[in-house]
Design a protein around this motif. Sequence first.
Motif, PDB file in Angstrom:
ATOM      1  N   ALA A   1       6.523  28.647 -29.431  1.00 30.29           N
ATOM      2  CA  ALA A   1       7.732  29.513 -29.856  1.00 30.29           C
ATOM      3  C   ALA A   1       8.955  29.121 -29.245  1.00 30.29           C
ATOM      4  O   ALA A   1       9.248  28.835 -28.146  1.00 30.29           O
ATOM      5  N   LEU A   2      10.156  29.328 -29.981  1.00 33.36           N
ATOM      6  CA  LEU A   2      11.568  28.909 -29.671  1.00 33.36           C
ATOM      7  C   LEU A   2      12.370  29.959 -30.014  1.00 33.36           C
ATOM      8  O   LEU A   2      12.365  30.783 -30.935  1.00 33.36           O
ATOM      9  N   PRO A   3      13.086  30.412 -28.981  1.00 33.62           N
ATOM     10  CA  PRO A   3      14.338  31.270 -29.328  1.00 33.62           C
ATOM     11  C   PRO A   3      15.210  30.812 -30.522  1.00 33.62           C
ATOM     12  O   PRO A   3      15.401  29.611 -30.604  1.00 33.62           O
ATOM     13  N   PRO A   4      15.782  31.751 -31.191  1.00 31.36           N
ATOM     14  CA  PRO A   4      16.681  31.423 -32.401  1.00 31.36           C
ATOM     15  C   PRO A   4      17.588  30.314 -32.130  1.00 31.36           C
ATOM     16  O   PRO A   4      17.677  29.345 -32.832  1.00 31.36           O
ATOM     17  N   PHE A   5      18.532  30.198 -30.953  1.00 29.30           N
ATOM     18  CA  PHE A   5      19.454  29.240 -30.681  1.00 29.30           C
ATOM     19  C   PHE A   5      18.747  27.882 -30.538  1.00 29.30           C
ATOM     20  O   PHE A   5      19.425  26.957 -30.555  1.00 29.30           O
ATOM     21  N   LEU A   6      17.252  27.654 -30.198  1.00 33.73           N
ATOM     22  CA  LEU A   6      16.683  26.242 -30.068  1.00 33.73           C
ATOM     23  C   LEU A   6      16.082  25.977 -31.308  1.00 33.73           C
ATOM     24  O   LEU A   6      15.569  24.839 -31.332  1.00 33.73           O
TER      25      LEU A   6
ATOM     26  N   LEU B   1      -2.649  33.245 -22.399  1.00 37.57           N
ATOM     27  CA  LEU B   1      -1.388  32.454 -22.676  1.00 37.57           C
ATOM     28  C   LEU B   1      -0.766  33.497 -23.885  1.00 37.57           C
ATOM     29  O   LEU B   1      -1.220  33.482 -25.066  1.00 37.57           O
ATOM     30  N   VAL B   2       0.318  34.044 -23.349  1.00 38.49           N
ATOM     31  CA  VAL B   2       0.831  34.826 -24.388  1.00 38.49           C
ATOM     32  C   VAL B   2       1.964  34.401 -24.923  1.00 38.49           C
ATOM     33  O   VAL B   2       2.687  34.886 -26.012  1.00 38.49           O
ATOM     34  N   LYS B   3       2.610  33.311 -24.572  1.00 43.21           N
ATOM     35  CA  LYS B   3       3.932  32.561 -25.033  1.00 43.21           C
ATOM     36  C   LYS B   3       4.133  31.292 -24.191  1.00 43.21           C
ATOM     37  O   LYS B   3       3.805  31.004 -23.345  1.00 43.21           O
ATOM     38  N   LYS B   4       3.979  30.450 -25.473  1.00 43.90           N
ATOM     39  CA  LYS B   4       3.917  28.767 -25.367  1.00 43.90           C
ATOM     40  C   LYS B   4       5.211  28.649 -25.843  1.00 43.90           C
ATOM     41  O   LYS B   4       5.572  28.398 -26.897  1.00 43.90           O
ATOM     42  N   THR B   5       6.469  28.347 -24.816  1.00 43.70           N
ATOM     43  CA  THR B   5       7.641  28.262 -25.247  1.00 43.70           C
ATOM     44  C   THR B   5       8.332  26.998 -24.093  1.00 43.70           C
ATOM     45  O   THR B   5       7.353  26.161 -23.720  1.00 43.70           O
ATOM     46  N   VAL B   6       9.643  26.801 -23.907  1.00 47.14           N
ATOM     47  CA  VAL B   6      10.442  25.924 -23.104  1.00 47.14           C
ATOM     48  C   VAL B   6      11.373  26.491 -22.421  1.00 47.14           C
ATOM     49  O   VAL B   6      11.637  27.628 -22.510  1.00 47.14           O
ATOM     50  N   ASN B   7      11.602  25.675 -21.322  1.00 46.65           N
ATOM     51  CA  ASN B   7      12.518  26.129 -20.258  1.00 46.65           C
ATOM     52  C   ASN B   7      13.890  26.351 -21.140  1.00 46.65           C
ATOM     53  O   ASN B   7      14.319  25.195 -21.819  1.00 46.65           O
ATOM     54  N   GLN B   8      14.483  27.434 -21.403  1.00 49.81           N
ATOM     55  CA  GLN B   8      15.665  27.511 -22.244  1.00 49.81           C
ATOM     56  C   GLN B   8      16.962  26.895 -21.688  1.00 49.81           C
ATOM     57  O   GLN B   8      17.567  26.377 -22.329  1.00 49.81           O
TER      58      GLN B   8
ATOM     59  N   ILE C   1      12.420  18.851 -29.791  1.00 44.44           N
ATOM     60  CA  ILE C   1      11.849  19.366 -28.864  1.00 44.44           C
ATOM     61  C   ILE C   1      10.356  19.167 -28.997  1.00 44.44           C
ATOM     62  O   ILE C   1       9.758  18.849 -27.782  1.00 44.44           O
ATOM     63  N   GLU C   2       9.744  19.204 -29.964  1.00 40.10           N
ATOM     64  CA  GLU C   2       8.402  18.984 -30.006  1.00 40.10           C
ATOM     65  C   GLU C   2       7.984  17.706 -29.687  1.00 40.10           C
ATOM     66  O   GLU C   2       7.007  17.373 -29.188  1.00 40.10           O
ATOM     67  N   ALA C   3       8.976  16.890 -30.039  1.00 41.22           N
ATOM     68  CA  ALA C   3       8.736  15.337 -30.033  1.00 41.22           C
ATOM     69  C   ALA C   3       8.607  15.035 -28.411  1.00 41.22           C
ATOM     70  O   ALA C   3       8.059  13.898 -27.916  1.00 41.22           O
TER      71      ALA C   3
ATOM     72  N   PRO D   1      27.340  37.105  -5.499  1.00 39.73           N
ATOM     73  CA  PRO D   1      27.417  36.300  -6.843  1.00 39.73           C
ATOM     74  C   PRO D   1      26.202  36.376  -7.866  1.00 39.73           C
ATOM     75  O   PRO D   1      25.056  36.631  -7.176  1.00 39.73           O
ATOM     76  N   ASN D   2      26.230  36.352  -9.083  1.00 36.77           N
ATOM     77  CA  ASN D   2      25.129  36.537  -9.694  1.00 36.77           C
ATOM     78  C   ASN D   2      25.601  36.043 -11.291  1.00 36.77           C
ATOM     79  O   ASN D   2      26.539  35.412 -11.545  1.00 36.77           O
ATOM     80  N   SER D   3      24.592  35.675 -12.137  1.00 36.96           N
ATOM     81  CA  SER D   3      24.463  35.066 -13.323  1.00 36.96           C
ATOM     82  C   SER D   3      25.222  35.839 -14.215  1.00 36.96           C
ATOM     83  O   SER D   3      25.643  35.034 -15.502  1.00 36.96           O
ATOM     84  N   GLY D   4      25.294  37.024 -14.267  1.00 33.30           N
ATOM     85  CA  GLY D   4      25.738  37.869 -15.448  1.00 33.30           C
ATOM     86  C   GLY D   4      24.493  38.082 -16.349  1.00 33.30           C
ATOM     87  O   GLY D   4      23.310  37.513 -15.912  1.00 33.30           O
ATOM     88  N   ILE D   5      24.642  39.056 -16.859  1.00 31.79           N
ATOM     89  CA  ILE D   5      23.611  39.190 -18.019  1.00 31.79           C
ATOM     90  C   ILE D   5      23.232  37.936 -19.140  1.00 31.79           C
ATOM     91  O   ILE D   5      24.012  37.380 -19.822  1.00 31.79           O
ATOM     92  N   VAL D   6      21.971  37.430 -19.062  1.00 32.46           N
ATOM     93  CA  VAL D   6      21.316  36.306 -19.648  1.00 32.46           C
ATOM     94  C   VAL D   6      20.289  36.776 -20.849  1.00 32.46           C
ATOM     95  O   VAL D   6      19.665  37.416 -20.460  1.00 32.46           O
ATOM     96  N   ASP D   7      20.642  36.429 -21.967  1.00 32.61           N
ATOM     97  CA  ASP D   7      19.550  36.958 -23.245  1.00 32.61           C
ATOM     98  C   ASP D   7      18.492  35.872 -23.170  1.00 32.61           C
ATOM     99  O   ASP D   7      18.844  34.654 -23.510  1.00 32.61           O
ATOM    100  N   ARG D   8      17.285  36.005 -22.756  1.00 34.52           N
ATOM    101  CA  ARG D   8      16.178  35.519 -22.823  1.00 34.52           C
ATOM    102  C   ARG D   8      15.288  35.604 -24.101  1.00 34.52           C
ATOM    103  O   ARG D   8      14.174  34.944 -24.104  1.00 34.52           O
ATOM    104  N   TYR D   9      15.932  36.473 -25.074  1.00 28.88           N
ATOM    105  CA  TYR D   9      15.452  36.656 -26.326  1.00 28.88           C
ATOM    106  C   TYR D   9      14.161  37.679 -26.180  1.00 28.88           C
ATOM    107  O   TYR D   9      14.179  38.829 -26.865  1.00 28.88           O
ATOM    108  N   TYR D  10      13.206  37.288 -25.219  1.00 27.14           N
ATOM    109  CA  TYR D  10      12.016  38.305 -24.922  1.00 27.14           C
ATOM    110  C   TYR D  10      12.371  39.202 -23.981  1.00 27.14           C
ATOM    111  O   TYR D  10      11.720  40.306 -23.884  1.00 27.14           O
ATOM    112  N   PHE D  11      13.325  39.251 -23.152  1.00 24.29           N
ATOM    113  CA  PHE D  11      13.853  40.202 -22.325  1.00 24.29           C
ATOM    114  C   PHE D  11      15.401  39.622 -21.948  1.00 24.29           C
ATOM    115  O   PHE D  11      15.666  38.449 -22.209  1.00 24.29           O
TER     116      PHE D  11
END
Length: 317
Positions: free
Chosen positions: A293-298, A31-38, A305-307, A247-257
């Motif tokens: 782990a949470l990206p900076p914006f979260l 398990l290399v990253k325990k995070t949330v659906n952004q 979130i933890e609750a 159609p596409n999403s445009g570039i989305v910053d997922r922090y890890y990629f």
Amino acid sequence: MNLKGIHHVSAITANAQKNYDFYTSVMGMRLVKKTVNQDSPSMYHLFYADAQGSPGTDFTFFEIPGAGHTYPGNQSISTTSLRVKDDAALHFWKDRFTEHHVDHDPIVELIGKATLSFRDPEGQRLMLISDEYNQGVEPGIPWSQRTIPAEFGIIGLGPVFLTVADITSTKKVLTEILSFKEISEVDHFKLFETGKGGSGAQVALIEDSEAKRERPGRGSVHHVAFRVADETELEFWKNRIEDSGMPNSGIVDRYYFKSLYFREPNHILFELATDGPGFTADEEFDELGKNLALPPFLEKDRTHIEAQLKPLQSSKE
């Protein structure tokens, strides 16, 4: 310019704890990253990979508590394969699956390679595929795990299998837009590859126009992502996809990629994702996956979130 191969596959689980137990204890993945659906931070997003968290080894899961059964069909990523070192490893895993009561099939040859198909506890359709004669995209490094010798460990993602109603339209996207090359047709599958080729850069496509469209739930795959080197290349692919009229999403910053999403004509969700900056962007290597782990914006919402998340208990093995 070519895509480098498969970046990750993301699937759905209804129970993060049981998912974690299976993929770390039974499958021996890290398990290399325990995070949330952004996009929906109330649910876990778990990333399992090789020892390094290398691009091309990530098998990820969104937790959707209460997700119903998957009703398999076309318009789907119908099998995810995982690479192992050689044919001998398949025999180790067959015995391990028997020991752990994992639903599995006999070892057979498929698309020219020795394979072992199996299902996780939620019916996720999986396949171990031997690297015995494989050449191309380099394997990852297996996670050191007490009950699984390193020579038998999971070393990355193998070919992704797609079942579609109209093979022509998906083939056109793969070859004319994403620059995959069709390399063979075997066992009723058309096999495509990109970049250095080999199992880590292949898509296997089969047509089933008579099946119903898959109804996804727990045990289904949400999307497959393909590797690009960096944001400059991602911008190139964004322009190429837009020029095709898709159609596409445009570039989305997922922090890890950084990512770009679009659906091909058979409604399968494709993602293009950069190799970096990677999972050590916010955690030390030895600490990967141990904490939420949470990206900076979260980060400002961490307490809330933890609750909403039930803590994962340590693996049993």
